[in-house]
Design a protein around this motif. Sequence first.
Motif, mmCIF file in Angstrom:
data_model
loop_
_atom_site.group_PDB
_atom_site.id
_atom_site.type_symbol
_atom_site.label_atom_id
_atom_site.label_comp_id
_atom_site.label_asym_id
_atom_site.label_seq_id
_atom_site.Cartn_x
_atom_site.Cartn_y
_atom_site.Cartn_z
ATOM 1 N N LEU A 1 0.932 -1.168 -0.112
ATOM 2 C CA LEU A 1 -0.053 -0.013 -0.049
ATOM 3 C C LEU A 1 1.055 1.283 -0.102
ATOM 4 N N SER A 2 2.136 1.052 -0.002
ATOM 5 C CA SER A 2 3.243 2.309 -0.162
ATOM 6 C C SER A 2 4.346 1.620 -0.761
ATOM 7 N N GLY A 3 5.237 2.596 -1.407
ATOM 8 C CA GLY A 3 6.482 2.435 -2.127
ATOM 9 C C GLY A 3 5.920 2.077 -3.563
ATOM 10 N N THR A 4 6.944 1.473 -4.249
ATOM 11 C CA THR A 4 6.770 1.854 -5.915
ATOM 12 C C THR A 4 5.801 0.928 -6.342
ATOM 13 N N ALA B 1 2.729 0.425 -4.964
ATOM 14 C CA ALA B 1 1.451 0.825 -4.307
ATOM 15 C C ALA B 1 0.332 1.153 -5.560
ATOM 16 N N ILE B 2 1.142 1.786 -6.623
ATOM 17 C CA ILE B 2 0.004 2.258 -7.600
ATOM 18 C C ILE B 2 -0.560 0.846 -8.449
ATOM 19 N N SER C 1 11.983 2.287 -12.733
ATOM 20 C CA SER C 1 11.641 3.307 -12.713
ATOM 21 C C SER C 1 12.690 4.379 -13.690
ATOM 22 N N GLY D 1 5.525 -0.950 -14.156
ATOM 23 C CA GLY D 1 5.366 0.190 -13.378
ATOM 24 C C GLY D 1 5.505 1.658 -13.940
ATOM 25 N N ASP D 2 6.009 2.679 -13.402
ATOM 26 C CA ASP D 2 6.014 4.029 -13.745
ATOM 27 C C ASP D 2 6.953 4.485 -15.062
ATOM 28 N N VAL E 1 4.915 5.451 -18.759
ATOM 29 C CA VAL E 1 4.344 6.578 -19.040
ATOM 30 C C VAL E 1 5.566 7.390 -19.823
ATOM 31 N N ARG F 1 -5.314 4.660 -16.749
ATOM 32 C CA ARG F 1 -6.127 5.779 -16.111
ATOM 33 C C ARG F 1 -5.094 6.869 -15.662
ATOM 34 N N ALA F 2 -3.860 6.634 -15.543
ATOM 35 C CA ALA F 2 -3.046 7.433 -15.291
ATOM 36 C C ALA F 2 -2.243 8.377 -16.624
ATOM 37 N N MET F 3 -2.543 7.747 -17.580
ATOM 38 C CA MET F 3 -1.587 8.386 -18.658
ATOM 39 C C MET F 3 -2.440 9.228 -19.613
ATOM 40 N N LYS G 1 -17.252 0.142 -8.836
ATOM 41 C CA LYS G 1 -17.407 1.958 -9.022
ATOM 42 C C LYS G 1 -18.056 2.277 -7.935
ATOM 43 N N ALA H 1 -15.751 7.141 -8.966
ATOM 44 C CA ALA H 1 -16.391 6.417 -9.796
ATOM 45 C C ALA H 1 -15.681 6.485 -11.156
ATOM 46 N N GLN I 1 5.603 9.798 0.983
ATOM 47 C CA GLN I 1 4.339 9.005 1.489
ATOM 48 C C GLN I 1 3.218 10.279 1.655
ATOM 49 N N ARG J 1 1.733 10.802 -1.628
ATOM 50 C CA ARG J 1 0.915 9.378 -1.983
ATOM 51 C C ARG J 1 -0.186 9.502 -1.387
ATOM 52 N N ASN K 1 1.222 8.062 -9.727
ATOM 53 C CA ASN K 1 1.162 8.131 -11.109
ATOM 54 C C ASN K 1 0.218 8.832 -11.702
ATOM 55 N N ALA L 1 -0.640 12.178 -14.522
ATOM 56 C CA ALA L 1 -0.194 12.518 -15.781
ATOM 57 C C ALA L 1 -0.736 13.852 -16.161
ATOM 58 N N ASP M 1 7.620 9.138 -5.980
ATOM 59 C CA ASP M 1 8.934 8.831 -5.668
ATOM 60 C C ASP M 1 9.925 9.210 -7.143
#
Lengths: 422, 555
Positions: free
Chosen positions: A43-46, A48-49, A210, A238-239, A242, A271-273, A304, A316, B369, B372, B378, B380, B478
Motif C-alpha cells: 500500500l506504499s512504495g513503488t 502501491a500504484i 523506474s 510500473g511508472d 508513462v 487511468r494515469a496516462m 465503481k 467513480a 508518502q 502519495r 502516477n 499525468a 518517488d
Amino acid sequence: MKKFIQSSTALILSGLLAMVVMAGCSTGSATSDTVKIGILHSLSGTMAISETSLKDVVLMAVEEINAKGGVLGKKIEPVVVDPASDWPLFYEKAKELILKDKVAVTFGCWTSVSRKSVLPAFEDNNALLFYPVQYEGEEQSLNVFYTGASPNEQLVPAAAYMIKEYGTKKFYLLGTDYVFPRTANAVLKAYLKSVGVPDKNIAEEYTPFSHQDYQSIVAKIKAFSKGEKTAIMSTINGDSNVPFYKEFAAQGLTAKDVPIMAFSVAEDELRAMDVKPLVGHLAAWNYFQSIDTPKNAAFVKAFKDYAVKNKLPGGADRVTDDPMEAAYFGVYAWAAAATKAGSFDVDKVRAAVYGSSIDAPGGMKKFDESNQHTYKPVYIGEIQADGQFKIVYNTDLVKPDSYSPLLHPDGKFPAPTGGPKK
Amino acid sequence: MKLVLLVSFFFLLGFFPIGALAPTLDPIDLQKKLSVLVTGSPEDRARAIRSLEALGETAQEKLILHNVLKAYGNGALYYWNGEAVFSPAVTQDENYIKYINPVDVVTGKYKVSASQRVKLKDVKILEADRNDRDLVADSLLFVDLGLDSRDLVLNAVQRIATIARAQEAVPALAKLSKESKDASIRFSADEGLGLVGLRGATDRDTKVALIDKLGQLPSLRARTVLEDMKVGETDQVTLGALNEAIEKIQNYEALVSVFDVIKSSLSSGSILILMAMGLAITFGMMGVINMAHGEMMMIGAYTTYVVQVAFGHTAEHPAPEFFLFALPLSFLVAALVGGLIEWLVVRHLYKKPIESLLATYGVSLILTQVIRLAFGDNRATNTPDWLQGAVEIAQGMEIPANRFFILLVAVFSVVLVLLIFKYTKVGLNMKATMQNRDMAASMGINTRWIDSFTFMLGSGIAGIAGYALTTVGGITPDMGKNYIVDSFLVVVTGGTGSIAGVVVSGAGIGLLNKFLEGTLFGTVWAKIVVLALVMTFIQFRPSGIFAPKGRLADE
C-alpha cells in the motif's frame, strides 16, 4: 559506551513500541464466528500504484460474501498488512499473517520477486496463498494457487497473434530488468525461434526499475524497425511506462508503424496516462473491463459503487482490470472450495480447489486438476481513446502450463514444491 | 454589353464553386456509400471504402472524408436513424449506461440537440474489423493528399509510397513534387516517386537513374529497399549504382545518429543541470547533503498537476494556459516547502554532512508518502498541444518540442541564477557567505537569512525541474529518487558550489550516458560504466572539474 547503551535502549524501546502498535492494529476482535484471511499487498512504495486496487477489490469480495452470510456460517475477517514494496518485508508480513494471525488463506503479491520472497513462509507452514497476477511461469508450489495467466495463456498467444494478424517479422523485446521480463522473454524467444524467426530479427533490451529516459531506446527501435514489420513486446513494469509511451509518440512513431504489445499495461495503468497518442497499441490479458456481458457490467458497476461508497481515490472513475478480476474470483474460489470441503483446513481446501469451476466476472474459469494454475481465455485488446480496450481477439479456455515446454523441450518438468508436512 | 456579360460570367463562375462541374461531396451519395458498411459483404465494404477516395474536391470536403474514415477506423462512427453519424463523446449516466449525441457527418450540426442523448444500445456502432481498418488506413492516405494541413499531407506523402496501391498515387505525388510550397513535402514526394518507380521499373537505364536519384537525395527510407534489390541482382552496372547509393545513404544515417546522440544528451543533460544546480548551491554553501532535494522536484511536478486540475485542462477540453501559470507556481511551492524544511530540520545541521544526510533522507520518505496519500500515484498531465510533436529540421532529424522546451527552461534557470549571483546584493551576500561564513557574518551579513534564502532558491529550481519533467514522463511520489543519485554525481564531478561546474559536468555526464546507451551498451550497463568513470575521475580530481582555488580550497 554510555552513548551506545543509551541508543540501544532507545532502539529496543522503539522496537517494542512498534510491536505493540502492530499487535494493536492486526489482532482486532477475533471471535469463533469469524474466519481470518490475510491481504498482503503493498500500500506504499513503488508497487502501491498497482497493488492498492487489488486490496480494494478483495475487500469488496469479502464484503459481498459476508453480506450473503459468510463461509461455513462464519463471517470473513480480513487482516490487511502493508509490505511496502519491500521484498524482505513481504516475508516478515507473510509469516506474521500465518503464525500470529493464523489466517486461513492469504491473498497477495504482485511482482514475482515478492512472490518468491514469501514462498518459504507459505511452504514451511503449509499455508495457502492466492496469487492474482500474470507471471513468467516456471513455478508450481502446492501452497499457491495462481489465478493469473501462465506464459502460454498470455505471452505466446500474443506473439502468435502479431505474426498472424500483423505479419510481424521482427520483434523488439523490451522489459524492466527483473525476473518476470527476463524469464518471459526467454519463453518468447524460444517460441519465436520455434516458428522460424531468425536471431537477427529479435532484439532484447532491459531498463532499470523506474527508468525515465527512453530517448536512445526509441531511436534504436526506429533504426531496428526499418524495412520489415516490427512489433515491440513490452514487459516494462510500473511508472516507466508513462515516459516510454510519451517518448514513443514524441519521436513520431504510431501504432501503425510499430505496434506495442504490452503485458503489464492494463486499464488501471492507462487511468494515469495521456491516452491519445497510445490509441491502437495492444495489450494481452485474460480479462478486459470492456467484456460485454451482464455479469461483467454488474462487476464494473459494483466496484465503481464500492469506490464511491468507501471514498477511495478516483471514485467513480475507477476501472477494473485483469489482475483485479483474478484477485476477486480468487476469493470466491477459496470460499467455494472451503464450503465444498466443509473445512478451512489447507489440505482439504486445496483438494477441493482442484478442477473446480468458477463463474468469474469475465466468464467461466476453471482450476487445473493438479498444477495449481487456472484455465483462462486469452484476450487481446487495442487501446481506445477512452482508456478502455477494444477486444480484437479472444479464445476459449486455455490449459495452463506451470513449466513451459518451450524451456523444457525434453518434457522433464521439476516436481511441485511445498505441500503437506511429511 | 459584352463587358457586362463577361463580368456576370466571371461572377457566376466565382459564385458557383468549381464543385458544380466536378464530382463533389453529395451528402445523400455519401450516406448511401456509408450504409454499405452496416450490412455489406467484405467485398462490398472494400469497394465502398475505396469509392470514398474519389469523392470531394476541395480541401474542406476532403477533411470531411478524412474525419469519416478516421471515425470508422476508430469505431467512432455510428449508424442511427438510417444514417451514419458522429458523436462528440460517449457519455454515461450514474448507472453506467452509455450514450452518444448524434452529429451530422457533413455539416457537423447536432441531429437532435446538444443536450439530447441517444442510448448507445439503440445505435449500431460501425466498427471496422482488422481488414477494413487496413483498407481505411490506405484510403486515408489518398484522401489526406488533398488536405491543406501541412503535417497530414507530409505524413501521407511519406507513407503512401510503401503501400500496395502506391502506383495509383503517382499523379498526386508528381503534382505535389512540383507544386507544393513546402520543401519537406517536395522532398518526400520525390522520394516516393523514386520508390514507386523503382518497383515498376524493368529496363536497366530507368532503374539506375532512379537508384542514383534516391542515393542523391539521400533517401533514408530507400536503404532497405535498395538492399533487398541487391540480393537477386546480377547486372554489374545496377549493382554498382546500388552500392554507391547505399553508401551515400549510410553516410547520412551516421550523421543522423550523431545528431540523435547530441540531441538526447543535451536533453537529459539539461534535466540533470536543473536538478543539480540547487544541490550544488546548498551543498557547496552550507555543507548540507540534502537527500530531500529530489522531493522538491516531485513537489514541482505535483504542483503542475494540481494547477492543471484547477484549470480543468483535459485532452477534450484544453485550457493550455495552465502551463504558463504552473511555471511560477511550481517554483514558489517548492521554494516554500524547501524553506519550511530548512527552518524545521536543516538549519540545525549546517556543516554536519552525515547528520544532514540521514535527517533529510527521513524528510524525503515522509514527503513521498504524504504526497502519495494526498494525491495518489502516477498522475499525468496532459501536455499542451504546442509541446507535443516534433520539428523536423532535416530528413530524419527531429527535435521533439517537449525536449526543446526543457532545454530552454534549463538555460533560463542557469542565466537567472548567474544574474542573481552577479548583479544582486543578495547574490553578493550569498557568495560571501559561501566563501567565508564567519567573515561575512562579521561584515553584517545576516547569514541565517542568506542560508534560508539559498535553500529556498535551490528548492525552487528543483521545482522547475519537476515542472519541466511533466512533459516527458509521469508524476509519481518517488520520481525524485530516480534523479537524486545522478544529481549528486553531477555536483561531485562539477565541483561543489560551482554553477559552471554543474553546467559542464551535467552536459558531459548526459552526453557520456547517451553515447554509451545509444552505441556500445544497453541502458543498465551504460549507467554502471558512467558511475565507474566518474569514480575514476574523482580519484584524480577529488574536488571536481572546477575546484575551488587558493585559500578557499583549504576549507
